[in-house]
Design a protein around this motif. Structure first.
Motif, PDB file in Angstrom:
ATOM      1  N   LEU A  63       9.710 -12.079  -1.739  1.00  0.00           N
ATOM      2  CA  LEU A  63       9.930 -11.389  -0.440  1.00  0.00           C
ATOM      3  C   LEU A  63      11.092 -10.174  -0.735  1.00  0.00           C
ATOM      4  N   PHE A  64      12.079 -10.605  -1.332  1.00  0.00           N
ATOM      5  CA  PHE A  64      13.358  -9.384  -1.396  1.00  0.00           C
ATOM      6  C   PHE A  64      13.317  -8.762  -2.887  1.00  0.00           C
ATOM      7  N   LYS A  65      11.957  -8.966  -3.693  1.00  0.00           N
ATOM      8  CA  LYS A  65      11.886  -8.404  -4.972  1.00  0.00           C
ATOM      9  C   LYS A  65      11.741  -6.694  -4.830  1.00  0.00           C
ATOM     10  N   PRO A  66      11.993  -6.048  -5.628  1.00  0.00           N
ATOM     11  CA  PRO A  66      11.836  -4.376  -5.512  1.00  0.00           C
ATOM     12  C   PRO A  66      10.358  -4.337  -5.939  1.00  0.00           C
ATOM     13  N   MET A  67       9.700  -3.519  -5.076  1.00  0.00           N
ATOM     14  CA  MET A  67       8.224  -3.251  -5.165  1.00  0.00           C
ATOM     15  C   MET A  67       7.965  -2.121  -6.201  1.00  0.00           C
ATOM     16  N   ASN A  68       7.290  -2.556  -7.348  1.00  0.00           N
ATOM     17  CA  ASN A  68       7.032  -1.831  -8.588  1.00  0.00           C
ATOM     18  C   ASN A  68       5.797  -2.226  -9.075  1.00  0.00           C
ATOM     19  N   LEU A  69       4.996  -1.557 -10.082  1.00  0.00           N
ATOM     20  CA  LEU A  69       3.938  -1.878 -10.721  1.00  0.00           C
ATOM     21  C   LEU A  69       3.874  -3.228 -10.914  1.00  0.00           C
ATOM     22  N   THR A  70       4.837  -3.812 -11.826  1.00  0.00           N
ATOM     23  CA  THR A  70       5.069  -5.095 -12.365  1.00  0.00           C
ATOM     24  C   THR A  70       4.746  -6.103 -11.370  1.00  0.00           C
ATOM     25  N   LEU A  71       5.632  -5.924 -10.163  1.00  0.00           N
ATOM     26  CA  LEU A  71       5.508  -6.845  -9.059  1.00  0.00           C
ATOM     27  C   LEU A  71       4.020  -7.077  -8.366  1.00  0.00           C
ATOM     28  N   LYS A  72       3.586  -5.588  -8.200  1.00  0.00           N
ATOM     29  CA  LYS A  72       2.170  -5.666  -7.838  1.00  0.00           C
ATOM     30  C   LYS A  72       0.991  -6.566  -8.603  1.00  0.00           C
ATOM     31  N   THR A  73       1.299  -6.182 -10.086  1.00  0.00           N
ATOM     32  CA  THR A  73       0.209  -6.978 -10.744  1.00  0.00           C
ATOM     33  C   THR A  73       0.786  -8.389 -10.897  1.00  0.00           C
ATOM     34  N   ILE A  76      -1.158  -9.969  -7.664  1.00  0.00           N
ATOM     35  CA  ILE A  76      -2.486  -9.848  -7.875  1.00  0.00           C
ATOM     36  C   ILE A  76      -2.859 -11.092  -8.563  1.00  0.00           C
ATOM     37  N   ASP A  77      -2.086 -11.262  -9.853  1.00  0.00           N
ATOM     38  CA  ASP A  77      -2.390 -12.479 -10.638  1.00  0.00           C
ATOM     39  C   ASP A  77      -2.492 -13.534  -9.870  1.00  0.00           C
ATOM     40  N   LEU A  78      -1.277 -13.931  -9.219  1.00  0.00           N
ATOM     41  CA  LEU A  78      -0.870 -15.005  -8.367  1.00  0.00           C
ATOM     42  C   LEU A  78      -2.046 -15.407  -7.449  1.00  0.00           C
ATOM     43  N   ILE A  79      -2.621 -14.393  -6.601  1.00  0.00           N
ATOM     44  CA  ILE A  79      -3.557 -14.552  -5.669  1.00  0.00           C
ATOM     45  C   ILE A  79      -4.771 -14.843  -6.246  1.00  0.00           C
ATOM     46  N   ILE A  95      -8.794  -7.180  -6.082  1.00  0.00           N
ATOM     47  CA  ILE A  95      -7.542  -7.129  -5.044  1.00  0.00           C
ATOM     48  C   ILE A  95      -6.777  -5.962  -5.189  1.00  0.00           C
ATOM     49  N   ASP A  96      -6.526  -5.323  -3.999  1.00  0.00           N
ATOM     50  CA  ASP A  96      -5.714  -4.171  -3.861  1.00  0.00           C
ATOM     51  C   ASP A  96      -4.559  -4.603  -3.082  1.00  0.00           C
ATOM     52  N   ILE A  97      -3.325  -3.918  -3.370  1.00  0.00           N
ATOM     53  CA  ILE A  97      -1.963  -3.849  -2.783  1.00  0.00           C
ATOM     54  C   ILE A  97      -1.762  -2.753  -2.085  1.00  0.00           C
ATOM     55  N   ASP A  98      -1.681  -2.463  -0.781  1.00  0.00           N
ATOM     56  CA  ASP A  98      -1.123  -1.153  -0.228  1.00  0.00           C
ATOM     57  C   ASP A  98       0.083  -1.364   0.307  1.00  0.00           C
ATOM     58  N   ALA A  99       1.258  -0.710  -0.409  1.00  0.00           N
ATOM     59  CA  ALA A  99       2.379  -0.949  -0.119  1.00  0.00           C
ATOM     60  C   ALA A  99       2.776   0.242   0.771  1.00  0.00           C
ATOM     61  N   ALA A 100       2.099   1.030   1.658  1.00  0.00           N
ATOM     62  CA  ALA A 100       2.425   2.352   2.375  1.00  0.00           C
ATOM     63  C   ALA A 100       3.519   1.985   3.229  1.00  0.00           C
ATOM     64  N   ASP A 101       3.804   0.741   3.662  1.00  0.00           N
ATOM     65  CA  ASP A 101       4.868   0.342   4.884  1.00  0.00           C
ATOM     66  C   ASP A 101       5.778  -0.462   4.124  1.00  0.00           C
ATOM     67  N   VAL A 106       6.384  -4.612   4.656  1.00  0.00           N
ATOM     68  CA  VAL A 106       4.860  -4.823   5.025  1.00  0.00           C
ATOM     69  C   VAL A 106       4.191  -4.611   3.555  1.00  0.00           C
ATOM     70  N   LEU A 107       3.329  -5.643   2.971  1.00  0.00           N
ATOM     71  CA  LEU A 107       2.228  -5.641   2.063  1.00  0.00           C
ATOM     72  C   LEU A 107       0.956  -5.852   2.818  1.00  0.00           C
ATOM     73  N   MET A 108      -0.170  -4.896   2.449  1.00  0.00           N
ATOM     74  CA  MET A 108      -1.376  -5.173   3.093  1.00  0.00           C
ATOM     75  C   MET A 108      -2.297  -5.623   1.606  1.00  0.00           C
ATOM     76  N   ILE A 109      -2.664  -6.692   1.717  1.00  0.00           N
ATOM     77  CA  ILE A 109      -3.227  -7.251   0.510  1.00  0.00           C
ATOM     78  C   ILE A 109      -4.860  -7.380   0.946  1.00  0.00           C
ATOM     79  N   ASN A 110      -5.625  -6.459   0.248  1.00  0.00           N
ATOM     80  CA  ASN A 110      -6.864  -6.486   0.421  1.00  0.00           C
ATOM     81  C   ASN A 110      -7.800  -7.109  -0.587  1.00  0.00           C
TER      82      ASN A 110
END
Length: 136
Positions: A63-73, A76-79, A95-101, A106-110
């Motif tokens: 929840l409180f981790k900084p959003m970067n490419l490492t976290l997104k990857t 995705i692997d966790l899911i 699996i795509d992650i939209d971090a627009a918001d 808010v993360l939108m996980i598609n």
């Protein structure tokens, strides 16, 4: 009462509901059961279910981790790993992650997946966020 068995699965709705007319538990079948199962899997922390302690996807720890490419990857692997072990009815295509918001947390996980039995493609958007506790 329809006792016909669904070949894709049948289970209780979540949260559990009872029908007023019959008093029976509301059931979900087929694609709706798979979608509900995915939502429950992604919202459950490992250890929450006493009889299945490995069940879940530990997104809450991020929840409180900084959003970067490492976290997104990592997300995705966790899911993908959680779905691989706990939802055998589907194959994950993408699996795509939209971090627009992301400034609002808010993360939108598609999740794009294929149902193995029917070979039909579906997708699901899982909004991952934490609400403030001001409406308790």
């Amino acid at each position: 009462m329809n006792t016909e068995k669904s070949f894709l699965g049948r289970g209780w709705s979540f949260p559990p509901e009872f029908q007023k007319e019959t008093g029976a538990v509301k059931m979900l079948e087929d694609e709706a059961d798979i979608k509900s199962s995915l939502e429950i899997l992604l919202a459950t922390r490992p250890g929450e279910r006493i009889m299945l302690p490995e069940y879940g996807c530990n997104l809450e720890e991020l929840l409180f981790k900084p959003m970067n490419l490492t976290l997104k990857t990592y997300v995705i692997d966790l899911i993908k790993t959680s779905i691989l072990y706990h939802e055998p009815r589907i194959d994950v295509n993408k699996i795509d992650i939209d971090a627009a918001d992301e400034l609002n947390g808010v993360l939108m996980i598609n999740i794009d997946y294929t149902i193995r039995t029917t070979n039909s493609r579906k997708n699901m958007v899982f909004p991952f966020y934490k609400e403030e506790g001001n409406e308790l």
